[in-house]
Structures are given as structure tokens and as C-alpha cells.
Design a protein around this motif. Structure first.
Motif, short mmCIF file in Angstrom:
data_model
loop_
_atom_site.label_atom_id
_atom_site.label_comp_id
_atom_site.label_asym_id
_atom_site.label_seq_id
_atom_site.Cartn_x
_atom_site.Cartn_y
_atom_site.Cartn_z
N VAL A 19 -44.91 17.75 99.05
CA VAL A 19 -45.16 19.08 98.48
C VAL A 19 -44.26 20.10 99.15
O VAL A 19 -44.25 20.19 100.38
N GLY A 20 -43.55 20.89 98.35
CA GLY A 20 -42.80 22.00 98.93
C GLY A 20 -41.41 22.15 98.35
O GLY A 20 -41.19 21.92 97.16
N ASN A 21 -40.48 22.52 99.23
CA ASN A 21 -39.13 22.79 98.78
C ASN A 21 -38.34 21.47 98.70
O ASN A 21 -37.55 21.14 99.57
N TYR B 176 -49.08 26.40 96.08
CA TYR B 176 -48.64 25.14 96.69
C TYR B 176 -49.09 24.88 98.13
O TYR B 176 -48.84 23.79 98.66
N ALA B 177 -49.75 25.85 98.75
CA ALA B 177 -50.12 25.62 100.16
C ALA B 177 -51.19 24.55 100.27
O ALA B 177 -52.05 24.40 99.39
N LEU B 178 -51.11 23.81 101.37
CA LEU B 178 -52.16 22.82 101.67
C LEU B 178 -53.25 23.54 102.47
O LEU B 178 -53.04 23.92 103.62
N THR B 179 -54.37 23.75 101.80
CA THR B 179 -55.53 24.43 102.40
C THR B 179 -56.70 23.46 102.31
O THR B 179 -56.58 22.39 101.69
N ILE C 147 -49.02 25.43 105.02
CA ILE C 147 -50.18 24.65 105.46
C ILE C 147 -51.09 25.54 106.30
O ILE C 147 -50.60 26.37 107.08
N ASP C 148 -52.38 25.38 106.13
CA ASP C 148 -53.34 26.14 106.93
C ASP C 148 -53.67 25.39 108.21
O ASP C 148 -53.64 24.15 108.24
N SER C 149 -54.05 26.14 109.23
CA SER C 149 -54.38 25.51 110.53
C SER C 149 -55.53 24.52 110.39
O SER C 149 -55.53 23.48 111.05
#
Ligand code: CP
Length: 298
Positions: A154-156, A235-238, A263-265
Motif C-alpha cells: 500500500v502506498g506510493n 490509504y493510511a493503515l489505521t 501508518i498509525d502508531s
């Protein structure tokens, strides 16, 4: 093996041999040593993980390790990298770990300069073969049969050398399904292996492994910049989006991570995260690569 320039040069058997050797080295207390050999880290782009892990890998194998500080080297006086390498080779150095923004440069240097060994530690958006090997080692330690796995990146995807090398290693090892998830502007024109989607939920569905990529703002053209809040939204992984994948899906990231962006902590530091294992495995993978170049393995 004379150089490690990209995954495509390796057969499936070569890849498995390197990964199995890295796993074996991880369990070993005494490593073979090569005190007469010298390696040099030549990093023309910044790095923490790759540079330090190659340094440690060389030291664990008893090699002399030299880190060239490029700001203090003769590169600042106009010396070409080719001449720098020839200069160091004339002093007896044979192992060169090179990171550079120019795609294909490690290959060009390997073609031009004889009697040395080059490891590509990342060339622009093109390839990062040692990262692909350590990523696959991390997956294989947890999930033995990659032929049955769905893996999502996932991402660029467009600017990611990690994504390029991972597509290649996935094809070589026969990963069942590779989802390449990116907003349309960060989708490449062509893919080596896998299926592109701009839908995070669809791409993560049934994934056994999720590899989150850094946004890589430094590689974007002016027209490729997107609003980071908007990117995060899609697109963030939360904790919420991680649930689109299988409940026990491994979470990985090549690093460096941008917390609160891709991505979240809670996910990066959560129970399904293998990010620190990737870093640990990087040392053993790079030891296995050095051994293969020395001629003792693969
Ligand atoms: N994954 C990776 O290449 O990290 P560094 O840039 O810190 O080496």
C-alpha cells in the motif's frame, strides 16, 4: 554470485538459499569470519537501516568495514563515483555497498569495473534487492508457504524501489496474489507482478500480509504531490483499515515510517507489526548476501 544488483538476476533457488542461510545465521552463535576482506559503504543517499545493517553484517563476518562520509570525501571536489571505486579498489577493497539516486548506476559500475563485488543498496526508484530478501525472510519465518498467500503493498507504488523489488521476488517465489494499492497518481504505467487497485478495502480484503510504503515526498514531481490529509483518508493503515485484511495479517513497513501519515502508531507498534523483526532480519540477510559474494554460499 558476483554482484547483487537486482532480484531479477536470482533464480528461485538462489533466493531460497539466501533466505534459508539468513534464517540459519540468525540462530547461529559463532559466525564464519573473513578478516582479510574489506567492505565499504558508499551511500550517496541517506540511510539508517540499510547502511547500519550492512556495517554490522560485515563486522559480524569479521570483515574490515569502512564508511565513507561523502561530505568529507573527494566527491565534493568533483571525483566521479567510478574513480572513487577504482581508487578504493586499488587499496585492496573488493566489496562495495552502493546507494545512489541514479537508476541503474550499480549495474553500470559492475559492467565497467572488474574484480570487485557490488551490492545495490537502493538505486533511485529502480531496485532495493536486499530489502526484498529481508521482507520475504520475515514473511517466511511466520508463514512458511508463500504460494498460498495474498500480500498487499500500500502506498506510493510508482516511486518505490521496495515495491519494484518486492514484485520481482513475489513472482520468482510464486506468491499467490499481490495487490498493489495506490491512489491513481502514484500508480505506475506498468507492473512487473500483481494487480493494481486504488481501492484500499478491495486491495486489503483477505490479505495475509500488508506492507505499508512511505510516501517518499522527495521523489515526487510537482504534479505528483497530493494532499497528505486526503492521502491519509484513503490509504493510511489505521486500526480501522487494518481490519479490512485478515484478522491475523502481518503488518510490515520497510521504514523509515511516517507515523500519522501512512501508518498509525497503534498499528506500527501493535501486536501484528513485524517492523522491528524486518530490521533485525536485515542484518542476517545482508550477512547471507556478503557470504554469497565471498563465495561461501549460494
Ligand atoms: N528501508 C530502508 O532502505 O531504510 P533506510 O533508508 O533507512 O536504509
Amino acid at each position: 554470485m558476483n554482484h547483487l544488483l537486482e532480484i531479477s538476476q536470482l533464480s528461485k533457488q538462489d533466493i531460497l538459499k539466501l533466505i534459508h542461510r539468513a534464517i540459519e545465521l540468525k540462530k547461529t552463535e559463532q559466525f564464519p569470519t573473513y578478516p582479510s576482506l574489506v567492505m565499504v559503504n558508499l551511500f550517496y543517499e541517506h540511510s539508517t537501516r540499510t547502511r547500519v545493517s550492512f556495517d554490522l553484517a560485515g563486522q559480524y563476518l569479521g570483515m574490515k568495514v569502512i564508511n565513507i562520509e561523502l561530505k568529507a570525501s573527494s566527491e565534493t571536489k568533483g571525483e566521479l563515483i567510478e574513480d572513487t571505486i577504482r581508487t578504493l579498489a586499488a587499496m585492496g577493497i573488493k566489496y562495495f555497498i552502493i546507494r545512489h539516486k541514479h537508476e541503474g548506476l550499480p549495474q553500470q559500475l559492475a559492467d565497467k569495473i572488474k574484480d570487485i563485488h557490488i551490492i545495490n543498496a537502493g538505486d533511485g526508484t529502480h531496485a532495493h534487492p536486499s530489502q526484498a530478501l529481508l521482507d520475504m525472510m520475515t514473511i517466511m519465518e511466520k508463514k512458511s508457504a508463500v504460494e498460498h498467500l495474498k500480500i498487499a503493498l500500500v502506498g506510493n507504488i510508482k516511486h518505490s524501489r521496495v515495491a519494484q523489488s518486492f514484485q520481482c521476488i513475489s513472482q520468482k517465489l510464486g506468491v499467490k496474489k499481490l495487490a498493489l494499492i495506490a491512489p491513481p497518481i502514484w500508480q505506475p504505467n506498468a507492473v512487473h507482478y500483481g494487480e493494481l487497485t486504488s481501492d484500499l478495502k478491495e486491495g486489503l480484503a483477505n490479505a495475509d500480509v500488508v506492507i505499508c510504503l512511505r510516501v517518499q515526498r522527495e521523489r515526487l514531481l510537482a504534479e505528483e504531490h497530493i494532499d497528505l490529509e486526503q492521502y491519509r483518508e484513503g490509504y493510511a493503515l489505521t486500526l480501522r483499515t487494518q481490519a479490512y485484511a485478515k484478522p491475523d495479517a502481518m503488518v510490515m513497513h520497510p521504514g523509515p515510517i511516517n507515523r500519522g501519515i501512512e501508518i498509525d502508531s497503534e498499528v506500527a507498534d501493535g501486536p501484528q507489526s513485524f517492523i522491528l523483526q524486518q530490521i533485525t532480519n536485515g542484518v542476517y540477510t545482508r550477512m547471507a548476501i556478503l557470504e554469497a559474494l565471498i563465495g561461501k554460499q549460494a
